[in-house]
Scaffold this motif. Structure first.
Motif, PDB file in Angstrom:
ATOM      1  N   ASN A 194       0.838  -1.361  -0.036  1.00 45.27           N
ATOM      2  CA  ASN A 194      -0.056  -0.001   0.128  1.00 45.27           C
ATOM      3  C   ASN A 194       0.765   1.254   0.060  1.00 45.27           C
ATOM      4  N   ILE A 195       1.838   1.142  -0.899  1.00 48.35           N
ATOM      5  CA  ILE A 195       2.640   2.556  -1.127  1.00 48.35           C
ATOM      6  C   ILE A 195       2.742   2.832  -2.583  1.00 48.35           C
ATOM      7  N   ASP A 196       3.061   4.112  -2.890  1.00 48.78           N
ATOM      8  CA  ASP A 196       3.338   4.680  -4.170  1.00 48.78           C
ATOM      9  C   ASP A 196       4.546   4.394  -4.800  1.00 48.78           C
ATOM     10  N   LEU A 221       8.057   2.921  -2.969  1.00 43.96           N
ATOM     11  CA  LEU A 221       8.466   1.539  -3.421  1.00 43.96           C
ATOM     12  C   LEU A 221      10.009   1.897  -3.705  1.00 43.96           C
ATOM     13  N   THR A 222      10.367   2.770  -4.855  1.00 47.76           N
ATOM     14  CA  THR A 222      11.590   2.747  -5.029  1.00 47.76           C
ATOM     15  C   THR A 222      12.537   2.952  -3.891  1.00 47.76           C
ATOM     16  N   ALA A 253      15.972  -1.145 -12.738  1.00 44.26           N
ATOM     17  CA  ALA A 253      16.596  -1.382 -11.675  1.00 44.26           C
ATOM     18  C   ALA A 253      15.643  -1.659 -10.441  1.00 44.26           C
ATOM     19  N   VAL A 254      14.468  -1.006 -10.615  1.00 44.19           N
ATOM     20  CA  VAL A 254      13.558  -1.518  -9.463  1.00 44.19           C
ATOM     21  C   VAL A 254      12.958  -2.960  -9.680  1.00 44.19           C
ATOM     22  N   VAL A 255      12.817  -3.206 -10.849  1.00 45.01           N
ATOM     23  CA  VAL A 255      12.244  -4.776 -11.109  1.00 45.01           C
ATOM     24  C   VAL A 255      13.421  -5.764 -10.797  1.00 45.01           C
ATOM     25  N   ILE A 298       9.252  -3.834   1.942  1.00 43.50           N
ATOM     26  CA  ILE A 298       9.535  -2.662   1.403  1.00 43.50           C
ATOM     27  C   ILE A 298       9.915  -1.661   2.411  1.00 43.50           C
ATOM     28  N   GLU A 299      10.856  -1.422   2.903  1.00 44.12           N
ATOM     29  CA  GLU A 299      11.318  -0.485   4.003  1.00 44.12           C
ATOM     30  C   GLU A 299      11.115   0.963   3.341  1.00 44.12           C
TER      31      GLU A 299
END
Length: 555
Positions: free
Chosen positions: A102-104, A108-109, A401-403, A420-421
């Protein structure tokens, strides 16, 4: 060690007070936060429909038309398909993690290999996506107003920008209703011109397959043209960020709703590109349909395409023009409210970190719309291929890079935390895993884009970007042994992966927030929400120094 404060110093420590724009959750929409369970009251269907409503844009028509006019049918169709496959595959893990936690896209990045300030540059990349496409979509709407009312384009640009603002002020609460109510009408108008041509002029579809446009190589497939065309279409890869701006409001996934949850996440996350690719093909077809009569310049304008398309359905020219204008207006409102909304979120993230100041998402809405208006006035639509081709190199390096972190570093290498921190107090300033791989990949791909590495590398520069980012991320993670993901453990023992959502009181702003949005702060000696932590500029990240947390909690 922490030095004890005198009672006078403790009493003088300021409490944070937010203005009414920030304190109003309907307007603020948890723009810098985890979206709490208490706020997520929409069904899976409502969230998915709202997310898919945002892809009603007609830039796909213009992009597809530009690709087919420039490179012809044979190369154009493969360019669209190739880009769609890449966008779909990269969108799956991003949509899943965003909906689960539940984050944008910005939060997430942060937790996917970029670090707290390392993701700042991606906020600018994402903000650029929103205002570039707001400008392109606004230009298309303005073209419709210009054709129908005869209003000069500069004034039409202004109107198309200003009318979006009041629709975005109330965030997801209003946008979800707007998208759901208008979706059936939009779908009917979308397919009507193509069905009309199919019944009244079916031979046009066969003739389209021989369309060469302005392609120098004629009707044959050209390898370099496929790469160049796909590069333009790949500029849309950052659209997944706008999709997850809605998907972060998904309800919790349970055994009972698992099927509906996954259907909503896949269809409204990566699934947007299926309809997007079909619209690009549709734009390419309509461009072919009017190319002989209007020429290359007007053939790429959606309003001209739709006037002809609805004209086949309805012979009365004025009625066809009216319906085409209504469809353009409806489509562009549906997407530009999303562009403006997502842009306001991105600018909020950027300025809160750089200036430690958060006047509210609504303030940055005006900034995003203002930049878009300037681009429209400078004629960004006339440089469609160049602008999008360049932008795609940076955007795809970021997404790659994220994926890589989500699908390799977390589940396979286990060097990245499984959750996800996103909180400042727990993150290093820069994580070289994501930030470093994105930087190297984007620099090399931009060099290739300008032809320094040869014509093949120039044509496929976005693919060079994603491959480099995807490969470099796990390599850097291995070299750094995952050291730069988490700066300190969660002293309260309620990490995001545990699903604990009971409310805690923030010692600074004194409001209650669910536990995934809270952390322990030794500077304030109490629990603090993630936004107050972001905005605190006097603590100098003391919580990340060895032994500080333990000493503070013993006190």
């Amino acid at each position: 060690m922490i030095e004890s404060m005198t009672p006078e110093q403790e009493s003088n420590k300021p409490k944070r007070q937010f203005n009414n724009l920030v304190n109003n959750p309907v307007m603020e929409d948890y723009s810098l936060r985890y979206a709490p369970q208490s706020f997520r009251k929409w069904s899976e269907y409502a969230v998915a429909t709202s997310a898919l409503g945002g892809i009603a844009y007609l830039a796909d028509f213009a992009i597809g038309a530009s690709i087919f006019v420039t490179y012809g049918f044979a190369s154009g169709v493969w360019a669209v398909i190739l880009a769609a496959v890449v966008i779909f595959l990269t969108g799956i893990p991003i949509a899943y993690y965003s909906a689960k936690y539940n984050i944008d896209m910005d939060l997430l990045t942060r937790g996917a290999g970029f670090g707290y300030l390392g993701s700042t540059i991606t906020s600018i990349i994402y903000a650029s996506f929103t205002f570039i496409f707001f400008a392109l979509e606004g230009s298309i709407m303005a073209q419709g107003i210009n054709v129908y009312f005869g209003l000069p384009l500069p004034w039409a640009y202004l109107i198309c920008s200003l009318l979006i603002i009041p629709l975005v002020v109330f965030g997801m609460t209003l946008l979800s209703k707007l998208q759901v109510w208008t979706q059936p009408i939009w779908l009917v108008l979308l397919v009507a011109p193509f069905l009309a041509i199919l019944f009244k002029d079916p031979g046009a579809y066969g003739a389209w397959t021989h369309f060469t446009g302005n392609a120098k190589g004629g009707a044959s497939v050209n390898f370099l043209s496929i790469g160049l065309g796909a590069g333009v279409a790949l500029s849309l890869i950052a659209q997944i960020g706008e999709q997850v701006d809605y998907l972060r409001f998904m309800p919790e996934k349970t055994e009972k709703n698992s099927g509906k949850w996954w259907t909503a996440v896949i269809s409204a996350g990566p699934g947007w590109v299926i309809l997007g690719a079909l619209k690009q093909l549709g734009g390419g077809f309509l461009a072919f349909y009017i190319f002989g009569a209007l020429g290359a310049t007007l053939a790429v304008e959606p309003i001209q395409q739709l006037i002809k398309g609805f004209g086949v359905l309805i012979p009365a020219p004025f009625i066809a023009l009216t319906i085409a204008t209504v469809f353009v207006f409806l489509s562009q409102v549906k997407i530009n409210v999303t562009n403006a909304y997502s842009g306001s979120l991105s600018w909020s993230n950027f300025f809160s970190r750089m200036l430690h100041w958060h006047p509210g998402r609504v303030v940055w809405l005006f900034l995003n719309v203002g930049i878009s208006l300037l681009l429209m006035e400078f004629g960004v639509f006339g440089f469609l291929n160049t602008v999008l081709g360049f932008y795609s190199n940076v955007a795809i390096a970021w997404i790659g890079a994220v994926v890589a972190d989500l699908v390799i570093n977390k589940p396979l290498l286990k060097l990245s935390p499984s959750y996800i921190e996103f909180k400042r107090a727990h993150l290093y300033t820069i994580n070289p895993v994501g930030f470093g791989s994105m930087f190297i990949a984007s620099v090399l791909s931009i060099i290739a884009f300008f032809g320094v590495l040869g014509s093949t590398a120039q044509a496929f520069s976005p693919f060079l970007a994603i491959v480099l980012a995807f490969v470099l991320s796990p390599i850097i993670a291995i070299l750094t042994k995952g050291k730069y993901y988490v700066a300190r453990p969660d002293a309260l023992g309620h990490s995001a992966e545990e699903g604990d959502t009971h409310a805690l009181n923030c010692v600074t702003c004194t409001d209650d927030y669910e536990t995934p949005d809270m952390t322990y702060c030794p500077y304030h000696e109490g629990d603090i929400c993630s936004l107050c932590c972001t905005l605190e500029k006097n603590c100098h990240d003391m919580c990340k120094k060895p032994g500080v947390i333990e000493v503070s909690m013993r006190k």
